[in-house]
Enzyme design. Structure first.
Site, PDB file in Angstrom:
ATOM      1  N   SER A  57      70.821  10.494  45.714  1.00  0.00           N
ATOM      2  CA  SER A  57      70.215   9.961  46.934  1.00  0.00           C
ATOM      3  C   SER A  57      68.729  10.262  47.068  1.00  0.00           C
ATOM      4  O   SER A  57      68.068   9.711  47.943  1.00  0.00           O
ATOM      5  CB  SER A  57      70.956  10.514  48.154  1.00  0.00           C
ATOM      6  OG  SER A  57      72.274  10.006  48.200  1.00  0.00           O
ATOM      7  N   GLU A  62      52.366  17.284   0.743  1.00  0.00           N
ATOM      8  CA  GLU A  62      51.146  17.097   1.507  1.00  0.00           C
ATOM      9  C   GLU A  62      49.950  16.688   0.652  1.00  0.00           C
ATOM     10  O   GLU A  62      49.059  15.992   1.120  1.00  0.00           O
ATOM     11  CB  GLU A  62      50.808  18.384   2.276  1.00  0.00           C
ATOM     12  CG  GLU A  62      51.748  18.706   3.423  1.00  0.00           C
ATOM     13  CD  GLU A  62      51.657  17.697   4.557  1.00  0.00           C
ATOM     14  OE1 GLU A  62      50.532  17.286   4.913  1.00  0.00           O
ATOM     15  OE2 GLU A  62      52.731  17.307   5.082  1.00  0.00           O
TER      16      GLU A  62
END
Length: 586
Positions: free
Chosen positions: A320, A21
């Site tokens: 459906s 970092e």
């Protein structure tokens, strides 16, 4: 989070985080000129603000003190505040502050909590390999922990690290950076790379409406740009209805108890078929159509064992339930509910759709075909209207996942999420006005000032009045005379059942005048469900939830008989705003 002193955080983890970092953390004074000018040069070439170049101290400022907006002014403030912190605190104290605040995915903040969650040990006990894993997570914890097919593993106790390709690549980069800096030996590097990681799936802390809270935090970070939300004293006001949420959770949790995972047989591991099954899963979402308020959201039968949100993250075949778009497209094209269409065997591009019971009724009206969910009629109608028109209508009503425009489109073969399908049905309950579902109404800072307030409720009119009234009437027939009879209520209601091939998914989506709800039932691994259809368990669950949610309210017609107010019809409404910004961070 569980805050601990730096002395209780293993040096491996301290070094791993600094190496990946901010490798010059112990040399700079809050701002790293080398990294900053490199990032500025990259942004100038890209003509965009993309490179962060933040030091650990700057990240600490963002975690604790500043809003997450990405502007030059905020960046300058961040640098000066970081330099001030460096004057006030020793380096190891700043590193301790950072490691106890950093976000590491799955709602976990701080390295001690992360160590306990992912490895079942304290941060002081981590191995080099485990430390590199946590350090690698920091860049994008939610993104790194997502992998194809993760819903099928959602109930398993371990995270399959072999599927986390991007995270494992970054873990190797962490170890390589540590070796390059001379903080670990070549032997330690080789040993860590060969180490077989065992990563546990974090157990969720039990909170009210956990899936909703998870989704809210996700929207804060991703949709509204709040990369860090903890520690700022924000007050987030949501749209949740606590009574509806309790009812929804009770109903969904009962599914897990009614269909628990079968016990181990003793043959697990011999072959794929001998694996013990997963518990039946279900999800439910309820929306207020006019506003788009999410009133209830449950993403699974047990949040503690699986944090995968099946209401918002899962993509499943709607069966459906997708026929809404087929028949509405037909009505828009000039067909009428009482037009006759042949229900008989047919072949389209070599594919032969069949009805659920294998029988055919001959000539039937569109109204009857929808109520009885006749597949061959839906395919014939879709082919007559045009698959492209059906898909375009679905997108107009808010379906954002890609749709395959092949003949099976009419029968819901393309996957969608429960939240987007429910919001599409909400458009009908909202008199043709598009609906954007959302759960955050307002955010205030710790001092009470407004940081964000939601304005607006949708894109505008997306369905004209005549076809919409016809469609609502047809969907009401599904409940009174069709496959959705198990969902009948004392109030006027409309909706549609959905069952995918081999009953792998079962749905019911329906609405009354002021509330729309969607229910999905299925197995995470896609295994067929014997005897489960949308008109059965999902319809009954929907009825019980809606009955409790609407208790005491008077019957109201689905649509006001008065003509709709004049409004332009949007053929292609804009997408939901990524921020719905008002005064966010400004």
């Amino acid at each position: 989070r569980h805050s601990v002193p730096i002395s209780r955080i293993h040096p491996y983890l301290q070094k791993a985080v600094v190496a990946i970092e901010d490798r010059r953390f112990f040399a700079h004074r809050g701002m790293d000129p080398v990294r900053l000018f490199g990032a500025l040069w990259a942004d100038m070439k890209a003509l965009a603000y993309e490179q962060g170049a933040s030091t650990i101290t700057q990240q600490l400022v963002k975690l604790s003190l500043l809003s997450p907006e990405r502007t030059l002014v905020r960046k300058v403030r961040e640098i000066f505040m970081a330099m001030a912190l460096e004057q006030a605190y020793p380096k190891l104290t700043l590193l301790e502050f950072y490691l106890n605040r950093v976000y590491l995915g799955n709602g976990v903040y701080g390295v001690e909590k992360a160590s306990q969650s992912y490895f079942h040990k304290s941060a002081a006990e981590l191995s080099l390999s485990e430390a590199a894993f946590l350090a690698a997570l920091i860049k994008k914890p939610e993104g790194y922990l997502i992998y194809p097919g993760m819903e099928a593993h959602a109930s398993e106790p371990l995270i399959p690290v072999d599927k986390l390709t991007a995270l494992m690549k970054r873990r190797r980069a962490v170890l390589g950076s540590m070796a390059e800096l001379g903080w670990i030996s070549r032997a330690e590097l080789a040993g860590a790379l060969q180490d077989e990681l065992v990563v546990y799936r974090p157990e969720a802390e039990l909170v009210t409406a956990p899936y909703f809270v998870q989704q809210t935090l996700k929207e804060l970070r991703e949709r509204l740009g709040f990369r860090r939300v903890s520690g700022r004293g924000y007050r987030v006001y949501t749209t949740l209805d606590s009574a509806m949420q309790r009812e929804a959770q009770t109903r969904i949790e009962r599914i897990g108890k009614q269909f628990p995972a079968p016990p181990p047989t003793g043959n697990e591991g011999e072959n794929e078929e001998s694996k013990p099954g997963l518990p039946r899963q279900a999800s439910l979402i309820a929306l207020e159509p006019v506003t788009g308020f999410v009133r209830a959201l449950v993403g699974g039968v047990d949040y503690k064992t699986s944090q995968f949100n099946r209401a918002t993250q899962a993509l499943r075949q709607p069966g459906s339930a997708f026929k809404l778009f087929v028949y509405l497209a037909a009505l828009e094209a000039g067909m009428r509910p009482d037009d006759l269409v042949e229900d008989a065997p047919l072949t389209v591009d070599g594919w032969r759709p069949r009805n659920y019971d294998g029988r055919y009724a001959g000539p039937v009206t569109l109204r009857t075909a929808l109520a009885r969910s006749l597949n061959t009629v839906a395919v014939r109608v879709s082919e007559r209207v045009g698959r492209g028109r059906v898909a375009a209508l679905a997108r107009r009503l808010g379906i954002t996942t890609p749709l395959r425009e092949d003949p099976s489109l009419a029968l819901g073969a393309s996957e969608v999420s429960l939240i987007e399908l429910t919001a599409a049905y909400a458009t009908l309950a909202n008199r043709g006005e598009g609906v954007w579902a959302y759960g955050i109404g307002e955010i205030r800072r710790a001092d009470g000032s407004v940081l964000y307030r939601r304005r607006g409720s949708g894109p505008g009119r997306v369905v004209a009045e005549k076809p919409l009234r016809e469609m609502v009437d047809m969907l009401a027939g599904v409940i009174t005379d069709g496959t959705g009879r198990a969902a009948r209520l004392p109030w006027p209601a409309a909706g549609k059942t959905g069952t995918s091939q081999d009953s792998r998914d079962a749905w019911f989506i329906g609405f009354t005048r002021g509330l729309v709800a969607g229910v999905w039932v299925g197995n995470d691994d896609g295994a067929p469900m014997k005897g489960v259809t949308g008109g059965g368990l999902p319809a009954r669950l929907w009825k019980r939830f809606m009955g409790a949610a609407l208790a005491g309210s008077p019957p109201r017609p689905l649509l006001d008989p008065a003509p709709f107010p004049a409004a332009p019809l949007l053929s292609a409404p804009p997408p939901a705003p990524s921020t719905a910004i008002n005064d966010l961070g400004r």
